[in-house]
Write an enzyme that holds these catalytic residues in place. Structure first.
Site, PDB file in Angstrom:
ATOM      1  N   GLU A 222      -6.256   6.959  -1.644  1.00 10.54           N
ATOM      2  CA  GLU A 222      -6.117   5.979  -0.540  1.00 10.54           C
ATOM      3  C   GLU A 222      -7.100   4.594  -1.405  1.00 10.54           C
ATOM      4  O   GLU A 222      -6.332   3.672  -1.326  1.00 10.54           O
ATOM      5  CB  GLU A 222      -6.825   6.067   0.780  1.00 10.54           C
ATOM      6  CG  GLU A 222      -6.228   7.080   1.521  1.00 10.54           C
ATOM      7  CD  GLU A 222      -4.901   6.644   2.021  1.00 10.54           C
ATOM      8  OE1 GLU A 222      -4.463   5.584   2.222  1.00 10.54           O
ATOM      9  OE2 GLU A 222      -3.820   7.626   1.992  1.00 10.54           O
TER      10      GLU A 222
ATOM     11  N   HIS B 125       0.961  -1.313  -0.112  1.00 11.10           N
ATOM     12  CA  HIS B 125       0.032   0.007   0.087  1.00 11.10           C
ATOM     13  C   HIS B 125       0.742   1.184  -0.120  1.00 11.10           C
ATOM     14  O   HIS B 125       0.628   2.310  -0.717  1.00 11.10           O
ATOM     15  CB  HIS B 125      -0.843  -0.115   1.296  1.00 11.10           C
ATOM     16  CG  HIS B 125      -1.794   1.096   1.373  1.00 11.10           C
ATOM     17  ND1 HIS B 125      -3.116   1.547   0.909  1.00 11.10           N
ATOM     18  CD2 HIS B 125      -1.324   2.552   2.230  1.00 11.10           C
ATOM     19  CE1 HIS B 125      -3.392   2.636   1.319  1.00 11.10           C
ATOM     20  NE2 HIS B 125      -2.519   3.234   2.081  1.00 11.10           N
ATOM     21  N   GLU B 126       1.681   1.329   0.809  1.00 12.07           N
ATOM     22  CA  GLU B 126       2.863   2.409   1.025  1.00 12.07           C
ATOM     23  C   GLU B 126       3.680   2.558  -0.601  1.00 12.07           C
ATOM     24  O   GLU B 126       3.849   3.810  -0.917  1.00 12.07           O
ATOM     25  CB  GLU B 126       3.736   2.413   2.218  1.00 12.07           C
ATOM     26  CG  GLU B 126       3.057   2.235   3.410  1.00 12.07           C
ATOM     27  CD  GLU B 126       1.840   3.324   3.799  1.00 12.07           C
ATOM     28  OE1 GLU B 126       2.005   4.352   3.169  1.00 12.07           O
ATOM     29  OE2 GLU B 126       1.073   3.093   4.504  1.00 12.07           O
TER      30      GLU B 126
END
Lengths: 305, 184
Positions: free
Chosen positions: A226, A147-148
């Site tokens: 996101e 995700h990062e």
């Protein structure tokens, strides 16, 4: 329709970001147009000033985002020998993503959370709280790292800098113009007395409401990024279950990172401000249940090639 | 005069279009080469781990020689492979042989508890993941290249750029197509 697969999710979120950024641009035009209607031509000079101030203030923090954010969050850079296992998992995701190896940092905090920053993939930093490193197993950690790294690959520091610049410029413009209204309102009547009263009232309303609309758009962009990062993470690991169970750990955990500043709230994987957020519209993150549901939908597709 | 300018502008735009698509194809092709080099780097890493692993297992399970043979011969064969298909085939053989070796290790609790084996365990699982992600990244790049080579308008420029569709990296073992799963 095909939004269940990560590719569909990715393009849907990219499209929505584009529309939202276009909305921001349109909002700037509406504000400028209202100012012209209300004050006449003399205000044109204010626009480049407001945009200039917003650009300078945001550009500096964007360019030095890696060092500024590390300072604001109190993160400490790690060497490979400090945590070889963490570096192994990061290297795996780096290979899957084709991005350069980021710098890795750790924040002393028992609340599990993580973030990524840096102006471009070559200057990226990803950071984890000690609480997250303790709580996650290998698959979950891989999901969080993916995700990062997705934020890094999708250049979300740049996207949020653009959003912040526009929102900042709109706020400045509206502020300057409302001040002008109090001090110089009388002069307007002499200059263009042919102004339509309805148009005047409308432009006044626009000037007052524009900053609020800008903040709403900025939050909506952040939420889209996101959701996009979740989808891109799956394209890296092809394992939605890992990130899903990591988010479940985050959802179950009620502790919150001891933020030094609310200014960096939007960069964490889980919002540290959830308890305080006024409403869904102002949140920087989609509700975590929604993100878990989206990942579950991808899991149900079975392993994809 | 103005007609000449228009003609000039059209030519410039055409050249820009050509350069854009040509460069895109070349970039995609180079990306596939790099991705394949990454697979080879990771396969080499795994290959380097094998002697140590075999020695460690041998110390506790010396009579399982058939399993060791398989791993060692698969490793030896892999060194001669150069084409994508051959490398993938050798890769699959090693993956399978290693799985056999680790299954053997399951049966020896002393081995599994030994410090040597424990330190190899993390190395092996991360390497297996890296190999698998390198394959996936390669295949993603081939997918982008092949799409560009076969779709309009890039397809018109492919012969000029001397770029053609590339081969996917396909490991025969159906199990290894799935998420890496090295558990001890």
């Amino acid at each position: 329709m095909d939004q269940v697969s990560f590719r569909g999710m990715e393009s849907a979120n990219r499209r929505k970001t584009f529309l939202l950024l276009a909305g921001m641009g349109a909002l700037v035009w509406v504000v400028v147009f209202s100012a012209l209607t209300y004050f006449g031509q003399s205000t044109v000079g204010i626009v480049p000033i407001a945009v200039g101030i917003a650009l300078i203030s945001v550009w500096g923090s964007y360019y030095a985002s890696d060092s500024i954010v590390l300072k604001m969050t109190g993160a400490r850079l790690l060497q490979e020998s400090d945590n070889p296992k963490l570096f192994n998992v990061i290297q795996e995701v780096v290979i899957a993503s084709g991005l350069p190896m980021p710098k890795v940092a750790v924040v002393q905090d028992t609340a599990p959370n993580a973030f990524a920053t840096g102006r471009n993939p070559e200057h990226a930093v990803i950071a984890f709280t000690t609480g997250l490193l303790d709580a996650m197993d290998r698959d979950q950690l891989q999901g969080v790292i993916a995700h990062e790294m997705s934020h890094v690959g999708n250049r979300d520091t740049l996207v949020s800098a653009v959003a912040a610049t526009t929102a900042g410029a709109i706020a400045l413009l509206s502020d300057m113009l409302t001040r002008m209204m109090w001090f110089g309102g009388g002069r307007r009547n002499n200059r263009d007395s042919n102004g339509n009263p309805i148009a005047l009232v409308l432009s006044l309303v626009v000037l007052i409401l524009a900053p609020l609309a800008a903040v709403l758009l900025k939050s909506a962009i952040s939420r889209r990024r996101e959701a996009l990062a979740d989808a891109t993470a799956v394209s890296f690991t092809r394992n939605p279950a890992g990130l899903r169970s990591a988010l479940e750990v985050l959802a179950a955990d009620s502790t919150v990172v001891h933020q030094r500043s609310t200014a960096v709230a939007h960069i964490w994987i889980e919002s540290p401000l959830d308890a305080r957020s006024v409403s869904k519209l102002f949140a920087t993150h989609p509700p975590i249940e929604e993100r878990i549901a989206a990942l579950k939908a991808m899991e149900n597709l079975g392993p994809s090639k | 005069m103005s007609k000449l300018l228009i003609a000039l502008a059209v030519i410039v735009v055409l050249i820009l279009i050509l350069v854009t698509f040509y460069n895109r194809l070349i970039r995609l092709n180079v990306a596939v080469d790099e991705a394949f080099a990454q697979i080879e780097v990771q396969l080499k890493r795994r290959s380097d781990l094998i002697p140590n692993l075999v020695e460690t297992v041998k110390g506790y399970a010396a009579h399982e020689s058939a399993t060791f043979e398989k791993v060692i011969s698969a490793r030896a064969k892999a060194t001669t492979a150069t084409t994508v298909a051959d490398v993938a085939k050798a890769d699959g053989a090693i993956t399978q042989a290693l799985r056999g070796l680790l299954a053997v290790a399951e049966a020896y609790p002393d081995l599994k508890a030994s410090s040597n084996f424990l330190s190899l365990q993390e190395e092996l699982s991360t390497t297996e993941n890296k190999v698998s992600f390198a394959r996936q990244f390669y295949n993603d790049n081939v997918r982008s290249l092949n799409t560009a080579v076969k779709t309009i308008p890039t397809s018109f420029f492919a012969p000029m750029a001397k770029v053609s569709a590339r081969e996917f990296y396909e490991v025969e073992d159906p199990q290894s197509r799935q998420a890496p799963n090295v558990k001890f």
